[in-house]
Design an enzyme around this catalytic site. Structure first.
Site, PDB file in Angstrom:
ATOM      1  N   THR A 371       0.898  -1.138  -0.039  1.00 46.17           N
ATOM      2  CA  THR A 371       0.016   0.161   0.200  1.00 46.17           C
ATOM      3  C   THR A 371       0.789   1.260  -0.060  1.00 46.17           C
ATOM      4  O   THR A 371       2.180   0.991   0.398  1.00 46.17           O
ATOM      5  CB  THR A 371      -0.823   0.061   1.374  1.00 46.17           C
ATOM      6  OG1 THR A 371      -1.520  -1.345   1.308  1.00 46.17           O
ATOM      7  CG2 THR A 371      -1.980   0.917   1.420  1.00 46.17           C
ATOM      8  N   THR A 389      -3.949   1.199  -2.620  1.00 52.99           N
ATOM      9  CA  THR A 389      -3.265   0.027  -2.493  1.00 52.99           C
ATOM     10  C   THR A 389      -3.448  -0.710  -3.641  1.00 52.99           C
ATOM     11  O   THR A 389      -4.566  -0.468  -4.264  1.00 52.99           O
ATOM     12  CB  THR A 389      -3.326  -0.718  -1.418  1.00 52.99           C
ATOM     13  OG1 THR A 389      -2.454  -1.813  -1.444  1.00 52.99           O
ATOM     14  CG2 THR A 389      -4.883  -1.102  -1.198  1.00 52.99           C
ATOM     15  N   ASP A 413      -8.641  -9.863   0.515  1.00 53.73           N
ATOM     16  CA  ASP A 413      -8.844  -9.311   1.664  1.00 53.73           C
ATOM     17  C   ASP A 413     -10.108  -9.780   2.017  1.00 53.73           C
ATOM     18  O   ASP A 413     -10.672  -9.274   3.160  1.00 53.73           O
ATOM     19  CB  ASP A 413      -8.696  -7.830   1.630  1.00 53.73           C
ATOM     20  CG  ASP A 413      -7.487  -7.295   1.728  1.00 53.73           C
ATOM     21  OD1 ASP A 413      -6.384  -8.270   2.065  1.00 53.73           O
ATOM     22  OD2 ASP A 413      -7.219  -5.793   1.518  1.00 53.73           O
ATOM     23  N   SER A 443      -7.290  -2.496   6.440  1.00 52.78           N
ATOM     24  CA  SER A 443      -6.695  -1.940   7.567  1.00 52.78           C
ATOM     25  C   SER A 443      -6.175  -0.431   7.287  1.00 52.78           C
ATOM     26  O   SER A 443      -5.668  -0.049   7.874  1.00 52.78           O
ATOM     27  CB  SER A 443      -5.582  -2.825   7.800  1.00 52.78           C
ATOM     28  OG  SER A 443      -5.785  -4.209   8.119  1.00 52.78           O
ATOM     29  N   GLY A 464       0.049  -3.244   5.093  1.00 53.86           N
ATOM     30  CA  GLY A 464      -0.738  -4.531   5.306  1.00 53.86           C
ATOM     31  C   GLY A 464      -1.432  -4.468   6.753  1.00 53.86           C
ATOM     32  O   GLY A 464      -2.059  -3.512   7.171  1.00 53.86           O
TER      33      GLY A 464
END
Length: 562
Positions: A371, A389, A413, A443, A464
């Protein structure tokens, strides 16, 4: 007398990553801090031309799609937190979505078992991209300069080229080595004559320039409709993907109310679901507010233990409750971010003993390491915190050669296997199962902290599953321990995510005595070289000075102000 030997560049970068040396930059009129200094300069130029923070963010984001292909993107998605000059704050959600043909068992075999790698490395790991839609919405609602003026710098960088750096060279060596069967990535780092690019070469990306030109000329429709959309859909069909022209046409970014919390007189604004970042950040800051931190020294055993226990609880709660807000209408956001909830949660922390994470309950593992984040502050006090990201470094490592950009692999994800939660971090809870048009939980934690109704700290990070925790510790360092932004960015970071039940720590910044003491309390520790890559700005209202700093772990990053 012998002449001292010069330290090779890669060796110097390694040493910098060990000792975490960071420089800060000062400005009075505007600041952009990103993972690529040349892209930060693009954003600064927009500010100098009269653009506001949103304009600079849009230009910086498109530039990073050229200069930082491992994470900067038009093939991925992310989030914006925006505070205007009068203190009004909002967010824009441009997270990727599951295609219409997606199902909650799409990564399972006929026996109901998860097919290894299918949700991360196959073409069905690609989610419907959101970046262009998000940037377009941000500009349309809050921008100042013409759209074409914000996209043009990236077109110029892609068309005319820019200097190929050592970070890109390392990637080129990886993707073009003998035996690598990824034809798209192999060709990605080659010149027209077929030779692999070298540091110092001028790297031109004409196909990407053409795609960006369509976006410049037709805005959002230049990506989600017309020739670009047609080429994306055709490439998907030819290669076994499930994203169609209808998926692209239906995609929309969403403006959402931010998650809001307070900490000792400061107001914290961060991203709501489908990001879990804001909820977890506010919950952890509330937990720390319950502690008597004036008696807890930074980096001490008590500090690391308390921070890890706060992380453990926040990650368990996010796993149980959080997902796409449009599919989970009963998420208890007010409860999770309340002071009373933190008070009750804090009672379960034993300051002499580690808690135990129960693998039959909850935990999370989200977002790839590559990201990228950048922060912007303009002369009028408008602030932008933007994180976006591709998931993995270089995302899915797939793309159409005609379009010149890389697709994400964000479908990984989602919780891949309904009802199956394991101690290694695989989660099967319902809020984040795959469904058509659903946004996967994230996240990413772009955050703005306000003081007296004005931006005080603009911060965020890649990393992450570590993103939430690196942002949390940096905010805590600035607000509680009164660290300068560069010191807070470079200070020790740890990470605990409930499952697996392990504290990851930056191995050069935690003393052996502290490690031994934590292990005697029942913690399991695992060293790592680095956690996060933070990009931040603080505003000194009294002296009217902006201070920007980029994490030393981002060798090409930098702050550009004026």
């Amino acid at each position: 007398m012998k002449t001292p030997k010069r330290i090779p560049l890669l060796a110097l970068l390694f040493l910098l990553s060990i000792f975490k040396i960071s420089a800060q930059t000062y400005a009075k009129n505007g600041m952009v801090v990103s993972s690529n200094l040349e892209s930060s300069k693009v954003g600064r130029t927009i500010l100098q031309q009269g653009g506001n923070a949103i304009d600079a963010a849009v230009a910086t984001a498109f530039s990073l799609a050229v200069t930082l292909p491992s994470a900067g993107n038009i093939g991925g998605g992310g989030f914006i937190v925006f505070m205007d000059s009068i203190g009004k704050t909002t967010t824009i959600d441009f997270r990727e979505k599951a295609p219409l043909a997606a199902t909650n068992d799409m990564y399972l075999n006929k026996d109901g078992e998860l097919v290894k790698g299918s949700n991360h490395t196959s073409i069905k790991a690609i989610g419907v991209p959101g970046t262009v839609a998000g940037l377009y919405m941000a500009h349309k609602k809050y921008g100042k300069l013409p759209w074409k003026d914000l996209v043009q710098p990236a077109i110029d960088q892609a068309k005319n080229g820019f200097i190929f750096n050592w970070s890109l060279y390392r990637a080129a060596q990886r993707f073009t080595k003998e035996g690598n069967d990824n034809a798209f990535m192999d060709a990605y780092f080659r010149k027209e004559n077929g030779a692999v690019l070298e540091p110092g070469d001028n790297w031109k990306q004409p196909q990407l320039a053409a795609t960006l030109t369509a976006i410049r000329d037709k805005g959002k429709d230049g990506f989600y409709k017309g020739e670009v959309a047609k080429k994306i859909a055709l490439w998907m069909k030819e290669n076994g993907g499930i994203i169609t022209k209808k998926d692209l046409k239906k995609y929309e970014a969403i403006e959402r109310k931010p998650i809001e919390g307070t900490y000792k007189g400061y107001t914290i604004y961060s991203m709501p679901p489908p990001s879990s970042g804001g909820v977890a950040l506010v919950e952890m800051m509330n937990l720390m507010e319950q502690a008597d931190l004036k008696d807890i020294e930074f980096n001490s055993t008590a500090y690391v233990h308390l921070v890890a226990e706060a992380m453990r609880r926040a990650f368990a709660d996010r796993a149980e409750h959080l997902g796409d807000a449009d599919f989970n209408l009963d998420m208890p956001l007010e409860k999770l971010t309340s002071k009373e909830f933190a008070k009750q949660r804090f009672k379960g922390i034993d300051m002499k003993k580690a808690s135990v994470s129960d693998s039959t309950k909850f935990g999370q593992l989200y977002d790839g390491q590559n990201t990228t984040h950048f922060s912007v502050l303009d002369k009028d006090g408008n602030a932008v915190s933007l994180t976006y990201t591709l998931e993995y470094s270089y995302g899915s490592r797939m793309g159409s050669e005609e379009l010149g950009f890389i697709f994400n692999n964000e479908m990984g994800d989602f919780n891949p296997q309904p009802g199956i939660t394991k101690g290694n971090g695989q989660i099967g809870t319902a809020p984040n199962l795959v469904a058509p048009e659903k946004r996967m939980l994230s996240s990413m934690s772009p955050t703005i902290v306000a003081k007296d109704g004005k931006p005080y700290l603009v911060i965020g990070s890649p990393g992450g599953r570590t993103i939430i925790n690196t942002v949390f510790q940096t905010v805590l360092g600035v607000l509680e321990y009164e660290m300068r932004i560069d010191k807070a960015i470079e200070a020790l970071k740890i990470h605990h995510q409930w499952l697996p039940d392990i504290i990851r720590y930056e191995k050069h910044l935690l003393s052996p005595d502290t490690r031994d003491a934590l292990e005697s309390m029942g913690h399991t520790l695992k060293p790592t070289n680095n956690l996060g890559s933070l990009m931040g700005i603080t505003w000194d209202a009294e002296n009217k000075v902006m201070t920007g700093a980029s994490d030393s772990s981002s060798p090409d990053g930098g702050a550009a102000g004026y």
